[in-house]
Design an enzyme around this catalytic site. Structure first.
Site, PDB file in Angstrom:
ATOM      1  N   GLN A 147       0.864  -1.166   0.000  1.00  0.00           N
ATOM      2  CA  GLN A 147       0.000   0.000   0.000  1.00  0.00           C
ATOM      3  C   GLN A 147       0.902   1.217   0.000  1.00  0.00           C
ATOM      4  OE1 GLN A 147      -3.641  -1.214   1.323  1.00  0.00           O
ATOM      5  NE2 GLN A 147      -3.802   0.010  -0.511  1.00  0.00           N
TER       6      GLN A 147
ATOM      7  N   THR B 211       1.322  -0.542   7.156  1.00  0.00           N
ATOM      8  CA  THR B 211      -0.024  -1.103   7.063  1.00  0.00           C
ATOM      9  C   THR B 211       0.099  -2.620   6.964  1.00  0.00           C
ATOM     10  OG1 THR B 211      -2.020  -1.169   5.730  1.00  0.00           O
ATOM     11  CG2 THR B 211      -0.012  -0.767   4.556  1.00  0.00           C
ATOM     12  N   THR B 212      -0.887  -3.316   7.504  1.00  0.00           N
ATOM     13  CA  THR B 212      -0.880  -4.779   7.389  1.00  0.00           C
ATOM     14  C   THR B 212      -1.776  -5.171   6.212  1.00  0.00           C
ATOM     15  OG1 THR B 212      -0.550  -4.819   9.772  1.00  0.00           O
ATOM     16  CG2 THR B 212      -1.081  -6.907   8.748  1.00  0.00           C
ATOM     17  N   HIS B 213      -1.456  -4.603   5.068  1.00  0.00           N
ATOM     18  CA  HIS B 213      -2.189  -4.921   3.846  1.00  0.00           C
ATOM     19  C   HIS B 213      -1.233  -5.566   2.867  1.00  0.00           C
ATOM     20  CE1 HIS B 213      -4.963  -1.265   4.929  1.00  0.00           C
ATOM     21  NE2 HIS B 213      -5.097  -2.265   5.759  1.00  0.00           N
ATOM     22  N   ASN B 214      -0.786  -6.768   3.198  1.00  0.00           N
ATOM     23  CA  ASN B 214       0.112  -7.509   2.312  1.00  0.00           C
ATOM     24  C   ASN B 214      -0.764  -8.267   1.334  1.00  0.00           C
ATOM     25  OD1 ASN B 214       0.908  -7.766   5.396  1.00  0.00           O
ATOM     26  ND2 ASN B 214       2.781  -7.421   4.256  1.00  0.00           N
TER      27      ASN B 214
END
Lengths: 589, 441
Positions: A348, A516-519
């Protein structure tokens, strides 16, 4: 010799959002199901109960709800030349631990991708030609359309309990909602949350500039709510402990509030905790899986769980790791571009301004993870990529999520970082600032990918997964564009001073600060088997009884928080299994 | 003189004979109230349904034990009564019982050997069951419940309660109504009345007890029927008439509460949460609506249970207490503790939120004369069970670790006078008593 458990119809790896959804849907088919969860069991009471949960040091700083790197981690490098090193201290992203997974500690931000994002490659080619696509960008279309997913988005929003104001119902633009959203068949199940002062100020300024602010949608209950499973949420009290915490109030959308107690009532469903799946086992012909082998933490031994259907529903990083370890899909090789598993890892691109006011007071003791107002005027579908020189977009928001004293004390640049000067700064500025953030898309690139590390192994002797990832000029141009677009809004808000943080050209990926933990990606869906690891139904191209859930399926990352798309895809897959696969198990495409 | 002695002697003989007869002459069993054909068989599921409606499970299953294998202790003012094994096991259960034996237990409180059951078994109410339901229930226990060999501790009350023949006299009063009774069940209210007065045995908790500890009112014809009682220190609120929940909640809300342990106003706790879990959630919507209609004394009409997939706005309340809590200035200790501990869910309005956080304003448990339950909930929390229609196990956490006796008393006293509630204060000594009693359990 591993212990062997009684065969089940379905084994689900991981009991977070997607594992719970698939569990619930397939339990309704009468199948015998077991879910294997690496972490511990947890529920609102006692695990999240007040006041123990609202402990910033324990959960916000020491990350009490996250996986411990000693349990599970990966190695990271920024390009093909570097040696990857283990991610020994959580920073950039925070995979969750225990039943409910990331669904317990998220902020609740819930979106559907914009229309342009489903067929982004076609959108670019049709409007500007393939020539504007950077040479190393692996831009793709999703093999599934918005129209196909729409009912599943709606379903997930109703199950998860999302508050928001629709902006486009069946093509009709609705005042107060997001006019740029893809047309929806129905409104959100709950009205939007009220906003704090910062969000309201931002909305007013944005409106005065001709932009289109709307209340940010999220899985934070604005009223009491009962979903289709009879599961419930209570109205939020805006305590400001969402991200990194479990909700003590039954107010945040999570597997615990939306699904799990209903699932526990199904006699044909069971789950085991302390059960870390080590690999998916394959039949001799290599075309199907026979079950999974897991490590039973209590018994300290390996166990084989046979099953007809294997659902990988762990976090994106773990799903891809298991696929690489088990030979699901050919591993991706950046040098040749061949292979599919681990391909198109994406992330992100975010940035933001902080505005300081000596004489304005923003009550920092209220907030939610999905608080405030957003604009989508600079969303991915609104931008002329040809003119601006990048592919992507962002949504822009303001609304405080919390005022937690250790981490939520923005100070003007130049304030001393310690001692009396720091104390004076805190005294002067706590509660006197607001922020405006951009949350942007991230494209996929040839050299951003996941594979097995050649050096480091985990406690079970398995190679760690290796992430190779760095920022690219396209995203930096995109985020700098947002910096320019936010500035007039910030100026209209007339702060005494302001500062910003956006990625700059040449900046390298840094795993230390939280981003962010949007892998996403690594198990991407594709039209044909040579392009991705799974088909449009999230079914592994080469192992038809293996389905891979979650953000690993994203061909590149959208400009939004991923949960809405993860939930929509999960219901899409569930429907395909129920209506097409069970009666005749086979490759569905 | 002689004559006098003779008379006295004769009287003594007569009394002795009467006493011996009272003790030893078997009690007449009530005959079936309806002659069913010899080959009458219940419909599939009918017996199980009567079992659910009668809540046999709650008493006859020990915690963690096999269904109906007995062994649960029931605390009564007379001592501990051990629920018996009612599985069809021939040695330790009721496997040797005939239909007549079974009926005698339900109607007359008698075992096959003529001993009297303690009225913890609500035969006062079960005696209203129709013959069909008795037969169906018998069939269920004999043929559908697995036999479990589980010898249960014999109930051994202290003198004089161990003299079971004494119950015979008690029964003269308690069982004065005829058995079986001919219930019309053609309208929902009639059906509701049947369920409430017979299988549901609601009066066992919700009717006051008379001087003989019997239910003061067994049918809707009795003045005190379901006018409120007390069970093990808990208030069992009035279910009918002025001021009762039934009078203020619509039929659909009452039925929703019965089926799920929660509705727009309240949540079930204590004994009632077990009734919901083991009994009422298994009834059909029609029957829960029928019960609601009967309690309220109005037709079901268009009423339905609350559905799913719905958002419910919480109620407003502009009472001065709400204003005071909103302004949060110069707060009393109780009000401050409320804001710090309770307000997150129950809100400044005291209205809570529909189906999840119960109302405290006008809540009969909050203002009850018996303060034990309110104190107990503040100390130890409460739990609404997982039900079919509302599977969420809702838990209110306890505050025993967080609040001192004085603080609990402050917050309880605040609740008892907030938003128009009007009940006397709770003292720290009251709290200490509940805390000590609960830690002794």
């Amino acid at each position: 010799m591993a212990r062997q458990e009684k065969k089940k119809d379905v084994v689900i790896v991981g009991l977070g959002w997607t594992g719970s959804i698939i569990g619930m849907e397939l339990a309704q088919e009468g199948l015998e199901i077991v879910a294997l969860e690496r972490g511990h069991d947890q529920d609102t009471v006692p695990n999240f109960q007040y006041p123990q949960m609202i402990d910033e040091l324990k959960y916000g700083v020491r990350l009490g709800m996250m996986q411990k790197p000693r349990q599970s981690t990966l190695t990271i490098r920024r390009n093909l030349e570097e040696s990857a090193l283990p991610y020994r201290s959580l920073g950039s992203f925070l995979p969750g631990n225990g039943v409910g997974g990331a669904g317990t500690h998220w902020n609740g931000l819930n979106w559907r991708p914009m229309l342009a994002e489903y067929k982004l490659r076609s959108h670019v080619e049709q409007n500007w030609g393939a020539g504007i696509i950077p040479e190393d960008m692996q831009l793709m279309d999703y093999p599934v359309t918005y129209e196909e997913l729409e009912p599943h988005f709606a379903r997930f929003e109703r199950v998860a309990g999302i508050s928001g104001n629709a902006g486009n119902i069946n093509g009709q633009i609705i005042e107060g909602g997001n006019p740029f959203e893809a047309p929806r068949s129905s409104d959100y199940p709950m009205p939007a949350m009220p906003s704090t002062y910062d969000g309201a100020k931002f909305a007013e300024a944005a409106k005065s500039l001709g932009l289109h602010p709307f209340a940010r949608p999220g899985g934070i209950a604005s009223t009491s709510y009962v979903n289709e499973y009879g599961m419930q949420m209570g109205p939020c009290n805006h305590c400001g402990f969402c991200e990194r915490y479990g909700c003590y109030q039954y107010s945040k959308s999570s597997p615990q509030t939306a699904i799990l107690d209903a699932l526990r009532k199904k006699p044909n469903f069971s789950y085991r905790t302390g059960a870390e799946v080590l690999r998916v086992e394959m039949a001799e012909d290599g075309k199907t899986a026979t079950g999974v082998t897991y490590y039973d933490e209590a018994a300290q031994e390996e166990v084989f769980q046979p099953a007809d259907l294997v659902i990988l529903a762990a976090y994106q990083l773990h799903n891809v790791h298991l696929m690489l370890l088990s030979g699901i899909g050919q591993p991706y090789d950046p040098r040749t571009g061949q292979g599919v598993t681990g391909k198109n890892y994406a992330y992100q691109m975010n940035g933001g301004y902080t505005l300081f006011y000596e004489n304005e007071v923003f009550n920092p003791f209220i907030g939610t993870g999905a608080n405030g107002f957003s604009i989508d005027d600079y969303g991915i579908g609104q931008i002329d990529f040809g003119t601006e020189g990048f592919i992507g977009g962002s949504y822009i928001s303001s609304g405080q999520s919390n005022g937690q004293p250790i981490r939520s004390m923005p100070l003007p640049a130049g304030t001393p970082a310690w001692g009396q000067g720091w104390k004076d700064g805190i005294k002067k500025w706590y509660g006197h600032s607001m922020s405006i953030g951009s949350h942007g898309s991230h494209m996929a690139y040839r050299n951003n990918y996941l594979d097995l590390d050649p050096t480091y192994k985990d406690r079970h002797g398995r190679p760690l997964m290796r992430m190779t990832f760095n920022w690219h000029d396209n995203e930096v141009r995109m985020t700098q564009f947002m910096r320019e677009k936010i500035r007039p809004i910030a100026e209209a808000l007339k702060p005494d001073s302001m500062q910003d943080a956006f990625k700059k050209q040449g900046q390298m990926y840094d795993v230390r600060p939280y981003q962010t933990t949007h892998n996403t990606g690594g198990a991407i869906m594709s039209e044909t088997p040579d392009q991705g690891a799974v088909n449009k139904f999230s079914q592994a191209w080469d192992k038809h009884n293996v389905f891979v859930m979650g953000a690993g399926n994203f061909v590149q990352n959208t400009q939004y928080n991923p949960t809405g798309l993860v939930g929509g895809l999960a219901y899409h897959t569930a429907q395909a299994i129920r209506t097409q696969y069970l009666s005749n198990p086979r490759p569905l495409v | 003189m002689k004559t006098f002695l003779r008379i006295i002697g004769a009287l003594i003989v007569v009394c002795l004979a009467a006493l011996l007869a009272f003790i030893f002459v078997p009690v007449q069993r009530t005959a079936p109230t309806e002659e069913l054909a010899a080959d009458w068989t219940p419909e599939a599921g009918q017996g199980e349904y009567v079992m659910y409606a009668s809540d046999c499970m709650a008493c006859h299953t020990a915690e963690g034990g096999e269904p109906f294998a007995g062994g649960r202790s029931i605390l009564s003012p007379m001592g501990t009564i051990w629920a018996t094994n009612i599985t069809p096991d021939k040695e330790t259960g009721i496997g040797n019982w005939t239909l007549d034996d079974f009926r005698a237990a339900l109607y007359d409180g008698l075992t096959p050997d003529g001993r009297h059951l303690y009225p913890a078994m609500p035969y006062e109410n079960y005696r209203k069951l129709t013959e069909e339901d008795v037969r169906a229930l018998y069939d269920y226990f004999m043929n559908e419940v697995p036999a479990v060999n589980n010898p249960v501790e014999a109930t051994a009350l202290s003198f004089p309660f161990n003299m079971r023949f004494g119950i015979r006299a008690w029964n003269w009063i308690a069982l004065s109504d005829p058995a079986g009774s001919a219930y019309e069940q053609s309208t929902p209210q009639e059906r509701g009345r049947y369920l409430v007065e017979s299988a549901g045995h609601c009066g066992a908790c919700h009717s006051p007890r008379n001087v003989f500890m019997g239910q003061d009112g067994l049918t809707a014809d009795d003045a005190n029927f379901l006018k409120g009682g007390e069970v093990d220190g808990w208030l069992a609120p009035a279910l009918m008439g002025e001021g009762s929940a039934a009078a203020t909640w619509p039929v659909g809300e009452i039925a929703t509460y019965l089926a799920t342990g929660r509705n727009s106003h309240s949540t079930a706790n204590g004994e009632m949460s077990m009734v919901v879990e083991h009994s009422l959630q298994h009834l059909t919507d029609e029957d829960n609506l029928a019960i609601a209609a009967f309690l309220k004394g109005e037709d079901v009409g268009e009423a339905t249970l609350l559905g799913t997939d719905l958002a419910l706005e919480e109620a407003e309340n502009d009472h001065p207490t709400t204003t005071m809590l909103t302004e949060a200035k110069d707060l009393s200790e109780g009000a401050r503790l409320y804001l710090d501990n309770c307000n997150a869910c129950h809100f400044v309005t005291g209205k809570g939120a529909p189906e999840i956080f119960p109302e405290l304003a006008g809540n009969s448990l909050v203002t009850a004369d018996q303060t034990g339950p309110l104190i107990g909930i503040i100390l130890h929390g409460a739990e609404v069970p997982s039900t079919e229609k509302r599977p969420m196990r809702l838990v209110m956490q306890g505050y025993a670790e967080r609040l001192t006796d004085e603080e609990v008393a402050e917050v309880a006293s605040f609740l008892r006078t907030a938003w128009g509630n009007d009940a006397p204060a709770v003292t720290a000594a009251d709290v200490a008593k509940v805390r000590a009693a609960d830690s002794a359990h």
